[in-house]
Scaffold this motif. Structure first.
Motif, PDB file in Angstrom:
ATOM      1  N   GLY A  72       0.844  -1.195   0.000  1.00 31.11           N
ATOM      2  CA  GLY A  72       0.000   0.000   0.000  1.00 31.11           C
ATOM      3  C   GLY A  72       0.877   1.243   0.000  1.00 31.11           C
ATOM      4  N   ALA A  73       0.740   2.068   1.022  1.00 33.00           N
ATOM      5  CA  ALA A  73       1.502   3.315   1.114  1.00 33.00           C
ATOM      6  C   ALA A  73       2.751   3.190   1.982  1.00 33.00           C
ATOM      7  CB  ALA A  73       0.605   4.431   1.652  1.00 33.00           C
ATOM      8  N   LEU A  74       3.163   1.963   2.314  1.00 36.31           N
ATOM      9  CA  LEU A  74       4.278   1.784   3.243  1.00 36.31           C
ATOM     10  C   LEU A  74       5.640   1.989   2.599  1.00 36.31           C
ATOM     11  CD1 LEU A  74       3.092  -1.314   5.312  1.00 36.31           C
ATOM     12  CD2 LEU A  74       2.889   1.120   5.876  1.00 36.31           C
ATOM     13  N   ARG A  75       5.780   1.675   1.293  1.00 38.55           N
ATOM     14  CA  ARG A  75       7.087   1.757   0.634  1.00 38.55           C
ATOM     15  C   ARG A  75       6.991   2.663  -0.592  1.00 38.55           C
ATOM     16  NH1 ARG A  75       6.260  -3.800   1.512  1.00 38.55           N
ATOM     17  NH2 ARG A  75       7.464  -4.631   3.276  1.00 38.55           N
ATOM     18  N   PRO A  76       8.019   3.471  -0.844  1.00 32.38           N
ATOM     19  CA  PRO A  76       7.977   4.393  -1.981  1.00 32.38           C
ATOM     20  C   PRO A  76       8.466   3.740  -3.266  1.00 32.38           C
ATOM     21  CG  PRO A  76       9.959   4.786  -0.718  1.00 32.38           C
ATOM     22  CD  PRO A  76       9.206   3.698   0.005  1.00 32.38           C
ATOM     23  N   PHE A  77       8.126   4.349  -4.385  1.00 29.46           N
ATOM     24  CA  PHE A  77       8.636   3.930  -5.686  1.00 29.46           C
ATOM     25  C   PHE A  77       8.886   5.179  -6.528  1.00 29.46           C
ATOM     26  CE2 PHE A  77       4.134   4.408  -6.243  1.00 29.46           C
ATOM     27  CZ  PHE A  77       3.933   4.796  -7.550  1.00 29.46           C
ATOM     28  N   ASN A  78       9.692   5.020  -7.575  1.00 31.44           N
ATOM     29  CA  ASN A  78       9.959   6.126  -8.490  1.00 31.44           C
ATOM     30  C   ASN A  78       9.052   6.028  -9.702  1.00 31.44           C
ATOM     31  OD1 ASN A  78      12.021   7.156  -6.869  1.00 31.44           O
ATOM     32  ND2 ASN A  78      13.589   5.935  -7.885  1.00 31.44           N
ATOM     33  N   ALA A  79       8.434   7.132 -10.063  1.00 26.09           N
ATOM     34  CA  ALA A  79       7.538   7.178 -11.215  1.00 26.09           C
ATOM     35  C   ALA A  79       8.020   8.249 -12.179  1.00 26.09           C
ATOM     36  CB  ALA A  79       6.103   7.478 -10.768  1.00 26.09           C
ATOM     37  N   ALA A  80       8.317   7.841 -13.399  1.00 21.59           N
ATOM     38  CA  ALA A  80       8.756   8.783 -14.424  1.00 21.59           C
ATOM     39  C   ALA A  80       7.548   9.455 -15.069  1.00 21.59           C
ATOM     40  CB  ALA A  80       9.576   8.062 -15.490  1.00 21.59           C
ATOM     41  N   THR A  81       7.764  10.683 -15.542  1.00 15.50           N
ATOM     42  CA  THR A  81       6.725  11.398 -16.278  1.00 15.50           C
ATOM     43  C   THR A  81       6.736  10.862 -17.713  1.00 15.50           C
ATOM     44  OG1 THR A  81       8.317  13.156 -16.771  1.00 15.50           O
ATOM     45  CG2 THR A  81       6.899  13.460 -14.857  1.00 15.50           C
ATOM     46  N   LEU A  82       6.042   9.756 -17.934  1.00 15.37           N
ATOM     47  CA  LEU A  82       6.193   8.990 -19.163  1.00 15.37           C
ATOM     48  C   LEU A  82       5.795   9.764 -20.412  1.00 15.37           C
ATOM     49  CD1 LEU A  82       4.908   5.551 -17.897  1.00 15.37           C
ATOM     50  CD2 LEU A  82       7.253   6.302 -18.189  1.00 15.37           C
ATOM     51  N   GLY A  83       4.812  10.645 -20.297  1.00 17.14           N
ATOM     52  CA  GLY A  83       4.420  11.420 -21.470  1.00 17.14           C
ATOM     53  C   GLY A  83       5.462  12.439 -21.872  1.00 17.14           C
ATOM     54  N   VAL A  84       6.338  12.796 -20.929  1.00 15.52           N
ATOM     55  CA  VAL A  84       7.402  13.778 -21.180  1.00 15.52           C
ATOM     56  C   VAL A  84       8.682  13.192 -20.590  1.00 15.52           C
ATOM     57  CG1 VAL A  84       8.059  16.204 -21.038  1.00 15.52           C
ATOM     58  CG2 VAL A  84       5.663  15.580 -20.876  1.00 15.52           C
ATOM     59  N   SER A  85       9.207  12.156 -21.222  1.00 16.68           N
ATOM     60  CA  SER A  85      10.339  11.427 -20.664  1.00 16.68           C
ATOM     61  C   SER A  85      11.677  12.078 -20.953  1.00 16.68           C
ATOM     62  CB  SER A  85      10.356   9.983 -21.190  1.00 16.68           C
ATOM     63  OG  SER A  85      10.438   9.976 -22.601  1.00 16.68           O
ATOM     64  N   ALA A  86      11.674  13.161 -21.724  1.00  9.04           N
ATOM     65  CA  ALA A  86      12.895  13.900 -22.049  1.00  9.04           C
ATOM     66  C   ALA A  86      12.485  15.281 -22.537  1.00  9.04           C
ATOM     67  CB  ALA A  86      13.702  13.171 -23.127  1.00  9.04           C
ATOM     68  N   PRO A  87      13.389  16.256 -22.526  1.00  8.71           N
ATOM     69  CA  PRO A  87      13.060  17.575 -23.083  1.00  8.71           C
ATOM     70  C   PRO A  87      12.587  17.445 -24.530  1.00  8.71           C
ATOM     71  CG  PRO A  87      15.120  17.677 -21.867  1.00  8.71           C
ATOM     72  CD  PRO A  87      14.746  16.222 -21.946  1.00  8.71           C
ATOM     73  N   ALA A  88      11.678  18.314 -24.932  1.00  5.07           N
ATOM     74  CA  ALA A  88      11.098  18.236 -26.267  1.00  5.07           C
ATOM     75  C   ALA A  88      12.158  18.320 -27.364  1.00  5.07           C
ATOM     76  CB  ALA A  88      10.064  19.345 -26.445  1.00  5.07           C
ATOM     77  N   GLN A  89      13.226  19.073 -27.120  1.00  2.00           N
ATOM     78  CA  GLN A  89      14.261  19.272 -28.143  1.00  2.00           C
ATOM     79  C   GLN A  89      15.433  18.306 -28.019  1.00  2.00           C
ATOM     80  OE1 GLN A  89      13.560  21.390 -30.612  1.00  2.00           O
ATOM     81  NE2 GLN A  89      11.640  21.730 -29.500  1.00  2.00           N
ATOM     82  N   TRP A  90      15.313  17.303 -27.121  1.00  2.00           N
ATOM     83  CA  TRP A  90      16.410  16.359 -26.925  1.00  2.00           C
ATOM     84  C   TRP A  90      16.552  15.432 -28.119  1.00  2.00           C
ATOM     85  CZ3 TRP A  90      16.560  10.890 -25.502  1.00  2.00           C
ATOM     86  CH2 TRP A  90      17.824  10.462 -25.089  1.00  2.00           C
ATOM     87  N   SER A  91      17.771  15.249 -28.611  1.00  2.00           N
ATOM     88  CA  SER A  91      18.013  14.352 -29.741  1.00  2.00           C
ATOM     89  C   SER A  91      19.215  13.449 -29.470  1.00  2.00           C
ATOM     90  CB  SER A  91      18.227  15.150 -31.031  1.00  2.00           C
ATOM     91  OG  SER A  91      19.321  16.065 -30.892  1.00  2.00           O
ATOM     92  N   GLY A  92      19.402  13.084 -28.196  1.00  2.00           N
ATOM     93  CA  GLY A  92      20.455  12.157 -27.828  1.00  2.00           C
ATOM     94  C   GLY A  92      21.662  12.770 -27.154  1.00  2.00           C
ATOM     95  N   GLU A  93      21.642  14.078 -26.915  1.00  2.00           N
ATOM     96  CA  GLU A  93      22.781  14.733 -26.260  1.00  2.00           C
ATOM     97  C   GLU A  93      22.952  14.203 -24.829  1.00  2.00           C
ATOM     98  OE1 GLU A  93      20.802  17.954 -28.852  1.00  2.00           O
ATOM     99  OE2 GLU A  93      20.185  16.265 -27.593  1.00  2.00           O
ATOM    100  N   ASP A  94      24.193  14.284 -24.328  1.00  5.80           N
ATOM    101  CA  ASP A  94      24.498  13.864 -22.968  1.00  5.80           C
ATOM    102  C   ASP A  94      23.963  14.901 -21.982  1.00  5.80           C
ATOM    103  OD1 ASP A  94      25.499  12.806 -20.644  1.00  5.80           O
ATOM    104  OD2 ASP A  94      27.591  13.305 -21.063  1.00  5.80           O
TER     105      ASP A  94
END
Length: 208
Positions: A72-94
């Protein structure tokens, strides 16, 4: 296998929707003259609603059982913003060396260092500031282009930066994520069709 908490529990799955909404704890009152006053009662936080794509029954049960390990709410997890998983202008830069370079006096804006020269951040991008086990997810309301040294202009973010964020902190842009807890009673699996089910849940951000 030993399970780790928090861990990314959403990026490897397929989701029909993953909606992040900013929640504000505010109070509204009126003065004796009838003017409306508003004030924050607590820091803003993110609430997320996830709905999986239609899954075969056993796959749906396996996904639900994975989330049941959170207790339930006892342990945390990480959730990515899947609809915006990278900057809009990202094209593979480090983007692995980005840090906070400056914070505005009202803590609604920051400058980033370590970006590729000329890299553009746009409104609607997300970023995560990390330090000492704490993660702070922010959305960009204004963007900007990094100069030749990889330093961005002042960019406006929401929510405002909490005191835990400071100059020099690491910044994740790809993918941005939040540490979250399941909302009790929201984890469910529902029938989508004769052969398929969907798993859903709601979660709230952990503020450390």
């Amino acid at each position: 296998m030993t399970l780790i908490f928090p861990r990314d529990m959403v990026s490897a799955e397929s989701w029909y929707s993953a909606d992040f909404r900013l929640q504000r704890s505010q109070e509204i009152s009126r003065t004796s003259g009838g003017q409306i006053q508003a004030r924050d009662l607590a820091p803003s936080y993110w609430r997320a609603t996830f709905l999986s794509v239609p899954l075969e029954y056993r796959d749906a049960i396996a996904l639900r059982m994975d989330f049941e390990t959170l207790g339930g709410a006892l342990r945390p997890f990480n959730a990515a913003t899947l609809g915006v998983s990278a900057p809009a202008q990202w094209s593979g830069e480090d983007l692995s060396t980005v840090t906070v370079a400056e914070i505005s006096a009202d803590r609604t804006g920051l400058r980033l260092d370590g970006l590729p020269a000329g890299f553009e951040l746009t409104a609607g991008d997300y970023l995560t500031v990390s330090k000492s086990g704490a993660t702070e997810l922010h959305g960009l309301a204004r963007g900007g282009i990094a100069d030749g040294a990889g330093l961005s202009p002042l960019i406006h973010v929401v929510p405002k930066l909490r005191p835990v964020v400071s100059v020099g902190d690491s910044v994740a842009l790809q993918p941005p994520f939040a540490e979250m807890l399941l909302e009790p009673g929201t984890l469910a699996s529902t029938r989508h069709s004769a052969a398929h089910w969907q798993v859903s849940f709601e979660a709230v951000q952990v503020l450390r």
